[in-house]
Design a protein around this motif. Sequence first.
Motif, PDB file in Angstrom:
ATOM      1  N   ALA A 144      45.224  48.374  42.018  1.00 12.21           N
ATOM      2  CA  ALA A 144      44.358  49.327  42.712  1.00 12.21           C
ATOM      3  C   ALA A 144      43.194  48.625  43.390  1.00 12.21           C
ATOM      4  CB  ALA A 144      43.854  50.370  41.724  1.00 12.21           C
ATOM      5  N   LEU A 145      42.610  47.632  42.699  1.00  7.00           N
ATOM      6  CA  LEU A 145      41.456  46.941  43.282  1.00  7.00           C
ATOM      7  C   LEU A 145      41.858  46.048  44.448  1.00  7.00           C
ATOM      8  CD1 LEU A 145      38.416  47.106  42.553  1.00  7.00           C
ATOM      9  CD2 LEU A 145      39.958  48.187  40.922  1.00  7.00           C
ATOM     10  N   ASN A 146      43.079  45.526  44.441  1.00  8.02           N
ATOM     11  CA  ASN A 146      43.549  44.779  45.616  1.00  8.02           C
ATOM     12  C   ASN A 146      43.563  45.677  46.842  1.00  8.02           C
ATOM     13  OD1 ASN A 146      43.907  42.307  44.333  1.00  8.02           O
ATOM     14  ND2 ASN A 146      46.053  42.715  43.793  1.00  8.02           N
ATOM     15  N   SER A 147      43.995  46.910  46.656  1.00  9.02           N
ATOM     16  CA  SER A 147      44.024  47.840  47.782  1.00  9.02           C
ATOM     17  C   SER A 147      42.615  48.221  48.213  1.00  9.02           C
ATOM     18  CB  SER A 147      44.829  49.095  47.423  1.00  9.02           C
ATOM     19  OG  SER A 147      44.176  49.867  46.432  1.00  9.02           O
ATOM     20  N   VAL A 148      41.688  48.296  47.273  1.00 13.40           N
ATOM     21  CA  VAL A 148      40.304  48.610  47.607  1.00 13.40           C
ATOM     22  C   VAL A 148      39.707  47.496  48.453  1.00 13.40           C
ATOM     23  CG1 VAL A 148      37.974  48.900  46.662  1.00 13.40           C
ATOM     24  CG2 VAL A 148      39.906  50.096  45.610  1.00 13.40           C
ATOM     25  N   VAL A 149      39.946  46.255  48.074  1.00 12.37           N
ATOM     26  CA  VAL A 149      39.432  45.122  48.852  1.00 12.37           C
ATOM     27  C   VAL A 149      39.945  45.183  50.288  1.00 12.37           C
ATOM     28  CG1 VAL A 149      39.504  42.613  49.102  1.00 12.37           C
ATOM     29  CG2 VAL A 149      39.090  43.624  46.850  1.00 12.37           C
ATOM     30  N   GLU A 150      41.221  45.512  50.460  1.00 14.52           N
ATOM     31  CA  GLU A 150      41.810  45.595  51.797  1.00 14.52           C
ATOM     32  C   GLU A 150      41.178  46.699  52.636  1.00 14.52           C
ATOM     33  OE1 GLU A 150      45.981  46.068  51.288  1.00 14.52           O
ATOM     34  OE2 GLU A 150      46.280  44.073  50.421  1.00 14.52           O
ATOM     35  N   MET A 151      40.684  47.741  51.984  1.00 13.33           N
ATOM     36  CA  MET A 151      40.061  48.852  52.705  1.00 13.33           C
ATOM     37  C   MET A 151      38.704  48.476  53.296  1.00 13.33           C
ATOM     38  SD  MET A 151      40.875  51.980  50.085  1.00 13.33           S
ATOM     39  CE  MET A 151      39.772  53.086  50.959  1.00 13.33           C
ATOM     40  N   LYS A 152      38.064  47.429  52.759  1.00 15.70           N
ATOM     41  CA  LYS A 152      36.726  47.020  53.188  1.00 15.70           C
ATOM     42  C   LYS A 152      35.739  48.200  53.147  1.00 15.70           C
ATOM     43  CE  LYS A 152      38.077  43.147  56.145  1.00 15.70           C
ATOM     44  NZ  LYS A 152      39.402  42.969  55.514  1.00 15.70           N
ATOM     45  N   PRO A 153      35.555  48.820  51.986  1.00 16.88           N
ATOM     46  CA  PRO A 153      34.657  49.972  51.893  1.00 16.88           C
ATOM     47  C   PRO A 153      33.192  49.563  51.992  1.00 16.88           C
ATOM     48  CG  PRO A 153      35.381  49.333  49.723  1.00 16.88           C
ATOM     49  CD  PRO A 153      36.162  48.472  50.689  1.00 16.88           C
ATOM     50  N   PHE A 166      38.479  43.375  36.865  1.00 11.36           N
ATOM     51  CA  PHE A 166      38.721  43.070  38.283  1.00 11.36           C
ATOM     52  C   PHE A 166      37.682  42.074  38.806  1.00 11.36           C
ATOM     53  CE2 PHE A 166      36.061  46.868  38.110  1.00 11.36           C
ATOM     54  CZ  PHE A 166      35.121  46.708  39.113  1.00 11.36           C
ATOM     55  N   GLN A 167      37.487  41.001  38.050  1.00 10.98           N
ATOM     56  CA  GLN A 167      36.445  40.043  38.403  1.00 10.98           C
ATOM     57  C   GLN A 167      36.699  39.364  39.751  1.00 10.98           C
ATOM     58  OE1 GLN A 167      35.030  37.549  35.046  1.00 10.98           O
ATOM     59  NE2 GLN A 167      36.336  38.802  33.732  1.00 10.98           N
ATOM     60  N   ASP A 168      37.937  38.998  40.044  1.00 11.68           N
ATOM     61  CA  ASP A 168      38.234  38.340  41.325  1.00 11.68           C
ATOM     62  C   ASP A 168      37.944  39.283  42.489  1.00 11.68           C
ATOM     63  OD1 ASP A 168      39.018  36.085  39.963  1.00 11.68           O
ATOM     64  OD2 ASP A 168      41.167  36.535  40.074  1.00 11.68           O
ATOM     65  N   GLN A 169      38.419  40.520  42.382  1.00 12.32           N
ATOM     66  CA  GLN A 169      38.196  41.492  43.459  1.00 12.32           C
ATOM     67  C   GLN A 169      36.711  41.834  43.588  1.00 12.32           C
ATOM     68  OE1 GLN A 169      40.406  41.783  40.989  1.00 12.32           O
ATOM     69  NE2 GLN A 169      42.384  42.582  41.716  1.00 12.32           N
ATOM     70  N   LEU A 170      35.999  41.819  42.459  1.00 14.67           N
ATOM     71  CA  LEU A 170      34.568  42.087  42.499  1.00 14.67           C
ATOM     72  C   LEU A 170      33.857  41.053  43.358  1.00 14.67           C
ATOM     73  CD1 LEU A 170      32.035  43.588  41.531  1.00 14.67           C
ATOM     74  CD2 LEU A 170      32.059  42.154  39.478  1.00 14.67           C
ATOM     75  N   GLU A 171      34.216  39.799  43.195  1.00 18.28           N
ATOM     76  CA  GLU A 171      33.583  38.746  43.996  1.00 18.28           C
ATOM     77  C   GLU A 171      33.901  38.922  45.477  1.00 18.28           C
ATOM     78  OE1 GLU A 171      31.291  36.728  42.826  1.00 18.28           O
ATOM     79  OE2 GLU A 171      31.610  37.819  40.947  1.00 18.28           O
ATOM     80  N   GLU A 172      35.115  39.346  45.793  1.00 16.02           N
ATOM     81  CA  GLU A 172      35.477  39.586  47.189  1.00 16.02           C
ATOM     82  C   GLU A 172      34.679  40.755  47.773  1.00 16.02           C
ATOM     83  OE1 GLU A 172      39.748  39.096  48.372  1.00 16.02           O
ATOM     84  OE2 GLU A 172      40.073  39.176  46.199  1.00 16.02           O
ATOM     85  N   LEU A 173      34.492  41.792  46.985  1.00 17.19           N
ATOM     86  CA  LEU A 173      33.706  42.935  47.455  1.00 17.19           C
ATOM     87  C   LEU A 173      32.252  42.538  47.680  1.00 17.19           C
ATOM     88  CD1 LEU A 173      35.192  45.681  45.096  1.00 17.19           C
ATOM     89  CD2 LEU A 173      35.436  45.601  47.596  1.00 17.19           C
ATOM     90  N   GLU A 189      24.745  43.127  33.914  1.00 20.31           N
ATOM     91  CA  GLU A 189      24.144  41.799  34.044  1.00 20.31           C
ATOM     92  C   GLU A 189      25.186  40.697  33.902  1.00 20.31           C
ATOM     93  OE1 GLU A 189      20.544  39.148  32.007  1.00 20.31           O
ATOM     94  OE2 GLU A 189      20.788  41.274  31.500  1.00 20.31           O
ATOM     95  N   GLU A 190      26.162  40.896  33.048  1.00 22.17           N
ATOM     96  CA  GLU A 190      27.200  39.897  32.802  1.00 22.17           C
ATOM     97  C   GLU A 190      27.973  39.550  34.071  1.00 22.17           C
ATOM     98  OE1 GLU A 190      31.298  39.507  30.092  1.00 22.17           O
ATOM     99  OE2 GLU A 190      29.832  41.091  29.691  1.00 22.17           O
ATOM    100  N   PHE A 191      28.071  40.513  34.997  1.00 23.87           N
ATOM    101  CA  PHE A 191      28.867  40.294  36.213  1.00 23.87           C
ATOM    102  C   PHE A 191      28.000  40.264  37.475  1.00 23.87           C
ATOM    103  CE2 PHE A 191      31.661  42.256  33.069  1.00 23.87           C
ATOM    104  CZ  PHE A 191      32.646  41.295  33.001  1.00 23.87           C
ATOM    105  N   GLY A 192      26.716  40.034  37.297  1.00 23.89           N
ATOM    106  CA  GLY A 192      25.823  39.923  38.439  1.00 23.89           C
ATOM    107  C   GLY A 192      25.619  41.232  39.167  1.00 23.89           C
TER     108      GLY A 192
END
Length: 404
Positions: A144-153, A166-173, A189-192
């Motif tokens: 689901a998060l891969n699709s969110v990244v592609e949407m560029k919200p 979804f740490q990888d997708q979080l960094e992309e967002l 805080e743990e994930f910035g």
Amino acid sequence: MHRRILNTSTRKLLGAVAVLGAFSLVAAGCSSEGGDAGSTGAAGGDTSLTYMADDGSCATGPADGVDFDTADALVKSLEEPTTAILPTEKLKSPVDPSTTAVYLNNGTPVAALFQAGLQSAAEAAGIQFVNIDTGTDAQSINSALNSVVEMKPDIVFDQSVDARFFQDQLEELKAAGTAIVYGGQLNAEEFGLTDSLGGAGSIQFNSEVLAAAAVSLTCGTATEFVMYSIPEIPASEIQNTAVPAALKELCPDCSIRTVDISIADPSPADKIVSDLQAHPETQFFISLADQYQIGLADKASLAGLTNAYGVGQSSLPQNIQQIADGTEVAGYAVDFNMFMWLQVDEGLRTMQGMEVPYLDGDWAAAGRAISHIVSIRNADDYLTPAGYVALDGFEDQFTTLWGK
């Protein structure tokens, strides 16, 4: 008395609140037939145990060493009616109707509650709201998060999916400049990420309120407390430490037990009755699910209990009715609709690089904006199908700031 005509979005929200009654992430309050000032029993030192009267007065107390004034001042600040929404500054720029906001929905009843409020506010702001079904397992969340990244919200609302999935997708967002509103989560805080409403800061403040209410409503005379915790709710892990710590600050000689009651328990009121029967020394309780208190007064009366007095958080309409009827001492109610509108406001302000009122760590101001101590002195104001409504017409105040 507050009265409102319920629109479709609000009716959806109320339906979700009813579901929340079975899967609560909040807390609760409790009592028996109501406490009279002057009710006495063993208390600290030579001070008689006293419960606050309906008019807010205390016949005796507080006991030596109890910081009653601080506790009572905090409680009274949360009894004051809300007069305006928390943000006061208009957005720098008009809301672009092409703005896309994605909501990460894991399909739980609580997530449905959040969706209803967010969607209502997003529609009022004139932005595009997209509900994304993430599921609850790691694979479905990742997909689901891969699709969110592609949407560029422009905005991502996350009130139900832990960022660790979804740490990888979080960094992309983040890299794409997406405004991430991480509400109701404990590990921002743990994930910035920035701690938002319902996060660790809010829970700490709510813990302090519950402890203060326990001291205030017992006129600073009680010394034996119990907290009914919810093992399935992550927030309880914080409150299991924060509530006793806050109580100790106000009453160094007080003691508090912690007892788990499952959110899935078919009769939590019976569990409370059994615990109080086994611990007659208990003088007041704090519960982390006000739904536990529904029907407690009758069960306590049948059992002949004289110590079923307490307070808790996120009262449902049934709890408010009990408070008005005098069969529940007090509740700590939350306006979930206002909560969700503030989250949309946070997303819009973050997009435009503006300050968000509560993100500076002023969780007391945030708490007062969406929460309220309900007692017999004000319960009649909230006897509506919606239960506690922080401020009638608050939606118009938001849309004015949003340029609508």
